[in-house]
Design an enzyme around this catalytic site. Structure first.
Site, short mmCIF file in Angstrom:
data_model
loop_
_atom_site.label_atom_id
_atom_site.label_comp_id
_atom_site.label_asym_id
_atom_site.label_seq_id
_atom_site.Cartn_x
_atom_site.Cartn_y
_atom_site.Cartn_z
N ASP A 171 -7.69 5.62 5.59
CA ASP A 171 -7.51 4.80 5.62
C ASP A 171 -8.64 4.83 6.56
O ASP A 171 -8.83 3.35 8.15
CB ASP A 171 -6.93 4.44 6.87
CG ASP A 171 -5.32 4.57 5.67
OD1 ASP A 171 -3.91 4.43 6.19
OD2 ASP A 171 -5.21 3.87 5.41
N SER A 196 0.69 -1.22 0.45
CA SER A 196 0.19 -0.37 0.31
C SER A 196 0.60 1.17 0.25
O SER A 196 0.19 2.61 -0.21
CB SER A 196 -0.92 -0.06 0.96
OG SER A 196 0.12 -0.23 2.47
N HIS A 240 1.14 3.59 7.31
CA HIS A 240 1.05 4.75 6.34
C HIS A 240 1.46 6.33 6.45
O HIS A 240 2.00 6.18 7.35
CB HIS A 240 -0.25 4.77 6.31
CG HIS A 240 -1.04 2.68 5.53
ND1 HIS A 240 -2.18 2.85 5.43
CD2 HIS A 240 -0.53 2.99 4.85
CE1 HIS A 240 -2.71 1.47 4.92
NE2 HIS A 240 -1.55 1.28 4.21
#
Lengths: 180, 157
Positions: A123, A57, A96
């Site tokens: 998210d 990701s 992230h």
């Protein structure tokens, strides 16, 4: 029969002192590794100073198998930082980037929204049910540096534990049978 | 002590150490320009703004032999009575190569600009272009340029 007799003789001939020395050497190696790990935890201020990237990701920046070095300071969390966080109820931490920050005037608490660079949406789908924002206590560290590919060793050993046992067995055998 | 194997090992360790050191000290200077124009606003529970951004940037000098990509994003920053700082990323891009690092783009905001509350009318804000340099190996670093003096309209439209 003669072969078995010879093997028994050679085992008896290993001196106790030599065996103990080698056992202590092995113990020292394991203990040193543990000391280095704990020292890293102290220096970086993070429970988990090194993590392995497991998903795609954050590609092309981080690929599966890369290792990230983390550091957690008391500095406020700001947009653009790459953070590692745990969601309540999930074991595996997520790495992230912070895209939104709302910091409270009075308490200094912060609402944070994250998103993987390579994902389409933010998210919120990954957070716990009803959770819109991350807070400071969810965040384990900031990624400050990285090494490519080295994490594949960990991934392989986790996904195929037999390899881990083979490696440890071989290492132990090597230490015991070396003639140092 | 003087075998080929021993010498090869010493040489390799030395080379890897030097390489690691070089990856760590990589560093560079940049110039970039950004200006923006903006457009409309819709109230939505919390205040929400829709903008058209006009972004011009030249991040080419950030690229070195050790640069894998540069992640650039634009975020307004503003203060409200409840929140001492709000940063809301509106647009971001991954720049994989030096050739793509000089660009001009006009688009509406990629991510929604939503406040926590109804504080955006007449709100002063600054617009910040951030860049985050991700190396092939080693330490990541980031920097930004702040353009202040922007202000949202006094009434919804």
């Amino acid at each position: 029969m003669g072969y078995i007799g010879e093997t028994i003789d050679s085992i008896k001939s290993i001196q106790i002192r030599q065996l103990l020395t080698q056992a202590i050497s092995l113990g020292m190696i394991v203990t040193s590794a543990l000391i280095i790990w704990k020292a890293l935890m102290c220096v970086t201020g993070s429970e988990s100073p090194v993590v392995v990237v497991l998903s795609g990701s954050m590609e092309p920046g981080f690929k599966r198998g890369d290792i990230l070095f983390l550091h957690m300071s008391k500095d406020p969390i700001r947009a653009g930082e790459i953070v590692v966080f745990n969601v309540d109820g999930r074991d595996i931490p997520i790495v992230h980037r912070v895209i939104k920050v709302h910091e409270r005037e009075n308490t200094g608490e912060v609402d944070v929204l994250t998103k993987g660079d390579n994902n389409y949406g933010d998210d919120r789908l990954l957070y716990a049910e009803g959770q819109q924002w991350l807070h400071r206590h969810h965040i384990m560290g900031r990624a400050v540096g990285f090494l490519p590919y080295v994490g594949w060793v960990t991934i392989i050993m986790t996904e195929k534990p037999i390899i881990k046992y083979i490696l440890i067995g071989a290492l132990g055998l090597l230490v015991i049978t070396s003639k140092d | 002590m003087h075998s080929f194997g021993y010498r090869a090992n010493a040489l390799l360790t030395f080379a890897v150490t030097i390489l690691a050191f070089m990856c760590a000290i990589c560093h560079s200077l940049i110039t970039s320009i950004l200006n923006i124009n903006w457009f409309q606003k819709q109230p939505h529970g919390n205040d929400e703004v829709s903008l058209t951004l006009n972004i011009t940037a030249d991040l080419q000098s950030l690229f070195t032999w050790n640069t894998k990509q540069v992640f650039a994003f634009v975020a307004p920053e503003y203060k409200t009575s409840k929140n001492s700082l709000n940063q809301v990323s509106l647009w971001d891009a991954i720049i994989p190569e030096k050739e793509h690092a000089k660009f001009w783009i006009q688009i509406s905001n990629k991510y929604r600009f939503i406040d926590q509350g109804h504080n955006l009318r007449g709100k002063d804000f600054n617009l910040t272009l951030h860049w985050h340099v991700m190396p092939k190996t080693g330490k990541m670093f980031a920097d930004k340029i702040v353009m202040s003096g922007y202000r949202l309209p006094d009434a919804y439209r």
